[in-house]
Write a protein that holds these residues in place. Structure first.
Motif, short mmCIF file in Angstrom:
data_model
loop_
_atom_site.label_atom_id
_atom_site.label_comp_id
_atom_site.label_asym_id
_atom_site.label_seq_id
_atom_site.Cartn_x
_atom_site.Cartn_y
_atom_site.Cartn_z
N ASP A 86 -4.74 -33.83 0.97
CA ASP A 86 -3.43 -33.99 1.58
C ASP A 86 -2.61 -32.70 1.58
N ARG A 87 -3.24 -31.59 1.33
CA ARG A 87 -2.51 -30.32 1.38
C ARG A 87 -3.44 -29.18 1.80
N PRO A 88 -2.87 -28.05 2.22
CA PRO A 88 -3.71 -26.91 2.61
C PRO A 88 -4.44 -26.29 1.42
N PHE A 89 -5.42 -25.46 1.74
CA PHE A 89 -6.07 -24.60 0.75
C PHE A 89 -5.08 -23.49 0.41
N ILE A 90 -4.79 -23.30 -0.88
CA ILE A 90 -3.76 -22.34 -1.29
C ILE A 90 -4.40 -21.06 -1.82
N LEU A 91 -4.11 -19.97 -1.13
CA LEU A 91 -4.52 -18.65 -1.58
C LEU A 91 -3.35 -18.02 -2.34
N GLY A 92 -3.62 -17.48 -3.51
CA GLY A 92 -2.61 -16.73 -4.23
C GLY A 92 -2.85 -15.25 -4.03
N LEU A 93 -1.85 -14.53 -3.55
CA LEU A 93 -1.97 -13.08 -3.32
C LEU A 93 -1.20 -12.33 -4.39
N THR A 94 -1.85 -11.39 -5.05
CA THR A 94 -1.17 -10.63 -6.08
C THR A 94 -1.74 -9.21 -6.13
N GLY A 95 -1.13 -8.38 -6.94
CA GLY A 95 -1.56 -6.99 -7.08
C GLY A 95 -0.49 -6.20 -7.79
N SER A 96 -0.89 -5.10 -8.38
CA SER A 96 0.06 -4.27 -9.11
C SER A 96 1.00 -3.54 -8.17
N ILE A 97 2.00 -2.89 -8.73
CA ILE A 97 3.01 -2.18 -7.95
C ILE A 97 2.35 -1.16 -7.01
N ALA A 98 2.87 -1.10 -5.79
CA ALA A 98 2.48 -0.11 -4.78
C ALA A 98 1.02 -0.22 -4.35
N MET A 99 0.44 -1.39 -4.49
CA MET A 99 -0.94 -1.60 -4.04
C MET A 99 -1.02 -2.07 -2.58
N GLY A 100 0.13 -2.35 -1.96
CA GLY A 100 0.12 -2.74 -0.56
C GLY A 100 0.14 -4.24 -0.33
N LYS A 101 0.65 -4.98 -1.32
CA LYS A 101 0.64 -6.44 -1.23
C LYS A 101 1.46 -6.96 -0.04
N SER A 102 2.63 -6.42 0.17
CA SER A 102 3.48 -6.88 1.27
C SER A 102 2.82 -6.63 2.63
N THR A 103 2.17 -5.49 2.74
CA THR A 103 1.46 -5.16 3.98
C THR A 103 0.33 -6.15 4.23
#
Length: 203
Positions: free
Chosen positions: A5-22
């Motif tokens: 009853d819900r989507p597959f959830i991916l967790g995105l993470t990474g240390s500072i300045a690794m380009g996570k927002s991009t």
């Protein structure tokens, strides 16, 4: 496995300045709905934000007409674990509530992405179905970080010390996206991962 009853959830993470927002933006370009925990917190701490009264009560003088005084509050909680715990007790439940609403809004999506900077340090892998870590060589990370406005070598080292080391994050990840390459190569890696996960979910 994800619940039916819900989507597959991916967790995105990474240390500072690794380009996570991009990388999060690249997932969005692939049609994956993205929940940005930091953006939600900023919204709730902006002028008129729902967290301001509770934060002001716990830390008098830390808010005003312009919302949260981040520099002032940061100076309080940075070196005081008890103060940080009080702040987190205010912020985390509110973020969780918004995350639940996000899931409800995107219940028909096959995959959603939770962009969580401190996933390993604070949130935990048990809140997601799989973890994606963004990573780049140390020299590239440092160069990116020190190019940020207001960043100093001392501040950068302090942030690194508060985060799980990149190698440990990669070891615990289900998937690693290399951001030390070109943007086109990183985009291709994201597209390939979305295609693979989508195919797996159809099987």
């Amino acid at each position: 496995m994800t619940a039916p009853d819900r989507p597959f959830i991916l967790g995105l993470t990474g240390s500072i300045a690794m380009g996570k927002s991009t990388v999060a933006a690249m997932f969005a370009d692939c049609g994956v709905p993205v929940f940005d925990a930091d953006a939600e917190v900023r919204a709730m701490q902006s002028p008129g934000g729902e967290l301001l009264p509770a934060i002001e009560a716990a830390f008098p003088g830390s808010t005003g007409p312009d919302g949260l005084d981040r520099a002032m509050l940061g100076s309080i909680v940075f070196a005081d674990k008890d103060a940080l715990a009080r702040l987190e007790a205010i912020v985390h439940p509110a973020v969780a509530k918004r995350r639940e609403a996000f899931l409800a809004d995107h219940s028909e999506a096959p995959i959603v992405l939770f962009d969580i900077p401190l996933l390993f340090e604070k949130t935990g892998e048990d809140t997601v179905d799989a973890v994606v870590v963004v990573s780049a060589p140390e020299d590239i990370q440092r160069k990116r970080a020190l190019a940020r406005e207001g960043m100093t070598a001392e501040k950068f080292e302090g942030i690194l010390a508060s985060q799980l080391p990149d190698a440990a994050k990669r070891a615990r990840a289900d998937h690693v996206i290399d951001t030390g390459t070109t943007l086109a190569e990183t985009q291709k890696a994201v597209e390939d991962l979305v295609d693979k996960l989508s195919e797996d979910l159809r099987d």
